[in-house]
Design a protein around this motif. Structure first.
Motif, short mmCIF file in Angstrom:
data_model
loop_
_atom_site.label_atom_id
_atom_site.label_comp_id
_atom_site.label_asym_id
_atom_site.label_seq_id
_atom_site.Cartn_x
_atom_site.Cartn_y
_atom_site.Cartn_z
N GLU A 59 0.82 -1.21 0.00
CA GLU A 59 0.00 0.00 0.00
C GLU A 59 0.86 1.26 0.00
OE1 GLU A 59 -2.98 0.29 -0.55
OE2 GLU A 59 -4.22 -1.28 0.33
N VAL A 60 1.94 1.25 0.79
CA VAL A 60 2.76 2.45 0.91
C VAL A 60 3.42 2.82 -0.42
CG1 VAL A 60 4.89 3.33 1.99
CG2 VAL A 60 3.15 2.23 3.39
N ILE A 61 3.68 1.82 -1.27
CA ILE A 61 4.25 2.14 -2.59
C ILE A 61 3.17 2.22 -3.66
CG2 ILE A 61 6.49 1.12 -2.06
CD1 ILE A 61 5.70 -1.35 -3.57
N GLY A 62 1.89 2.22 -3.22
CA GLY A 62 0.79 2.47 -4.15
C GLY A 62 0.34 1.28 -4.95
N LEU A 63 0.60 0.05 -4.49
CA LEU A 63 0.23 -1.15 -5.26
C LEU A 63 -0.74 -2.05 -4.49
CD1 LEU A 63 3.70 -2.07 -6.81
CD2 LEU A 63 1.75 -1.05 -7.97
N GLY A 64 -1.48 -1.47 -3.57
CA GLY A 64 -2.43 -2.26 -2.81
C GLY A 64 -3.71 -2.53 -3.59
N PRO A 65 -4.61 -3.34 -3.00
CA PRO A 65 -5.88 -3.64 -3.68
C PRO A 65 -6.74 -2.40 -3.81
CG PRO A 65 -5.87 -4.47 -1.43
CD PRO A 65 -4.49 -3.99 -1.70
N GLY A 66 -7.53 -2.38 -4.89
CA GLY A 66 -8.34 -1.25 -5.34
C GLY A 66 -9.01 -0.36 -4.32
N GLU A 67 -10.29 -0.61 -4.08
CA GLU A 67 -11.10 0.34 -3.35
C GLU A 67 -11.10 0.13 -1.84
OE1 GLU A 67 -12.46 2.84 -4.91
OE2 GLU A 67 -11.67 2.09 -6.80
N THR A 68 -10.60 -0.98 -1.37
CA THR A 68 -10.66 -1.28 0.05
C THR A 68 -9.64 -0.46 0.83
OG1 THR A 68 -11.25 -3.53 -0.54
CG2 THR A 68 -10.64 -3.14 1.75
N ILE A 69 -10.07 0.06 1.98
CA ILE A 69 -9.17 0.89 2.80
C ILE A 69 -8.63 0.05 3.94
CG2 ILE A 69 -9.01 2.93 4.27
CD1 ILE A 69 -11.34 4.12 2.73
N ASP A 70 -7.31 -0.14 3.96
CA ASP A 70 -6.65 -0.80 5.09
C ASP A 70 -5.68 0.20 5.70
OD1 ASP A 70 -3.70 -1.70 4.05
OD2 ASP A 70 -5.16 -1.68 2.44
N LEU A 71 -4.97 -0.23 6.75
CA LEU A 71 -4.10 0.70 7.46
C LEU A 71 -2.98 1.25 6.57
CD1 LEU A 71 -3.83 -1.22 10.87
CD2 LEU A 71 -5.14 0.85 10.39
N ALA B 197 -1.82 9.60 3.61
CA ALA B 197 -1.26 10.67 4.44
C ALA B 197 0.05 11.18 3.87
CB ALA B 197 -1.05 10.15 5.87
N ILE B 198 0.88 10.26 3.36
CA ILE B 198 2.16 10.66 2.77
C ILE B 198 1.93 11.42 1.46
CG2 ILE B 198 4.30 9.80 1.74
CD1 ILE B 198 4.13 7.42 3.69
N GLY B 199 1.03 10.89 0.65
CA GLY B 199 0.78 11.49 -0.68
C GLY B 199 0.17 12.88 -0.62
N THR B 200 -0.62 13.14 0.41
CA THR B 200 -1.29 14.45 0.49
C THR B 200 -0.56 15.43 1.40
OG1 THR B 200 -2.67 13.62 2.32
CG2 THR B 200 -3.56 13.42 0.08
N GLY B 201 0.53 14.98 2.00
CA GLY B 201 1.25 15.87 2.93
C GLY B 201 0.43 16.19 4.15
N ALA B 202 -0.26 15.19 4.70
CA ALA B 202 -1.17 15.41 5.81
C ALA B 202 -0.46 16.02 7.02
CB ALA B 202 -1.83 14.08 6.21
N LEU B 203 0.78 15.63 7.26
CA LEU B 203 1.50 16.14 8.42
C LEU B 203 1.71 17.66 8.32
CD1 LEU B 203 4.18 13.35 9.02
CD2 LEU B 203 2.24 13.93 10.48
#
Length: 291
Positions: free
Chosen positions: A223-235, A242-248
């Motif tokens: 998931e962290v490298i963007g290759l997780g399963p489609g629409e399901t949200i996991d940790l 959070a990393i991609g949007t600059g949430a911090l």
């Protein structure tokens, strides 16, 4: 009743095992209650729906962990993601443990050429670089769901359980009660089912916990490298978002911290269970396991 009392004594005889099981039970109950938590948070609406609230809200009594870039409640989303991650770990753990137990019992009990062939095959799978293969499979497989990902993770995680269990089967098969069972003409399957398997349950539990933990963290890695399963949200997907949007930098730190905290608690719980089981059933490791 005797079995229940014996199990109770084992569970309370080691603080690491007791603490790990209590923590794991708490996480599982939280995950099971995720639909109720979502209903309570949403108050009649879906709190993880797109544009359910204003985006990038900071933590407040109305939204304990704030909202994300799509206006979703981070607290409800994180609890739901915990349930998904645990589901992946459970599916991958069960499948890999069953496969590992099957290979380990045949190899360890039969010995000889059978053990040589199966152990060589297990070692070959063990040295295969699983994470790059998972990356390739995820990158070229479209519309992969949680179940499919769990199956892929199980394919690469069963050798760890097989090697651990096989070593203990090798030591148990030479015990006097196993020799007695052979003399009394018990069939191989009966000896495995009635004499070996009950004594191997703690080690099978250790194998399951290790496989489940490995699967959960492998999914986080995908998931962290963007290759997780489609629409399901996991940790892992929340961390990636959070990393991609600059949430911090936007002050939405709970979006990054909350899933990492849950993963840390899960890691601690399963490892405490592993160490506790090892110390209870292998007293020579007391004071050494986990050091």
């Amino acid at each position: 009743m005797k079995f229940v009392r014996g199990t109770g004594r084992v569970l309370t005889s080691n603080w690491k095992l007791t603490t790990g099981l209590a923590l794991l039970l708490l996480l599982i109950l939280t995950a099971v209650a995720s639909p109720l938590i979502a209903t309570a948070v949403g108050g009649g609406q879906d709190p993880v729906a797109i544009a359910a609230y204003e985006k990038w809200q900071v933590p407040s009594p109305a939204h304990l962990l704030g909202t994300d870039q799509f206006g979703r409640d981070v607290f409800a989303m994180t609890i739901g993601a915990l349930a998904v991650s645990l589901k992946v770990g459970a599916i991958a753990g069960v499948i890999s443990t069953i496969a590992g137990v099957f290979m380990a019992f045949i190899a360890g009990y039969k010995g000889g050429a059978v053990d040589g062939v199966l152990s060589t095959f297990t070692d070959m799978v063990l040295v295969v670089p699983s994470f790059p293969l998972l990356i390739a499979l995820s990158a070229y497989t479209k519309n992969v769901g949680i179940t499919q990902v769990a199956l892929m993770l199980a394919v690469f995680s069963w050798p760890f359980a097989a090697r651990t269990i096989r070593a203990h089967v090798l030591s148990l098969r030479a015990r006097p009660y196993v020799e007695l069972a052979k003399v009394t003409k018990f069939r191989d399957l009966e000896i495995i089912a009635y004499e070996l398997l009950p004594n191997m349950l703690p080690y099978i539990g250790v194998g399951f916990a290790s496989s489940a933990l490995g699967a959960i963290f492998a999914l986080v890695g995908l998931e962290v490298i963007g290759l997780g399963p489609g629409e399901t949200i996991d940790l892992g997907k929340i961390i990636f978002s959070a990393i991609g949007t600059g949430a911090l930098t936007l002050g939405a730190w709970p979006m990054f911290v909350a899933p990492i905290l849950l993963l840390t608690l899960l890691f601690a719980a399963l490892n405490l269970c592993n160490i506790g089981l090892e110390e209870v059933y292998n007293p020579r490791l007391r004071g050494v396991a986990g050091a």
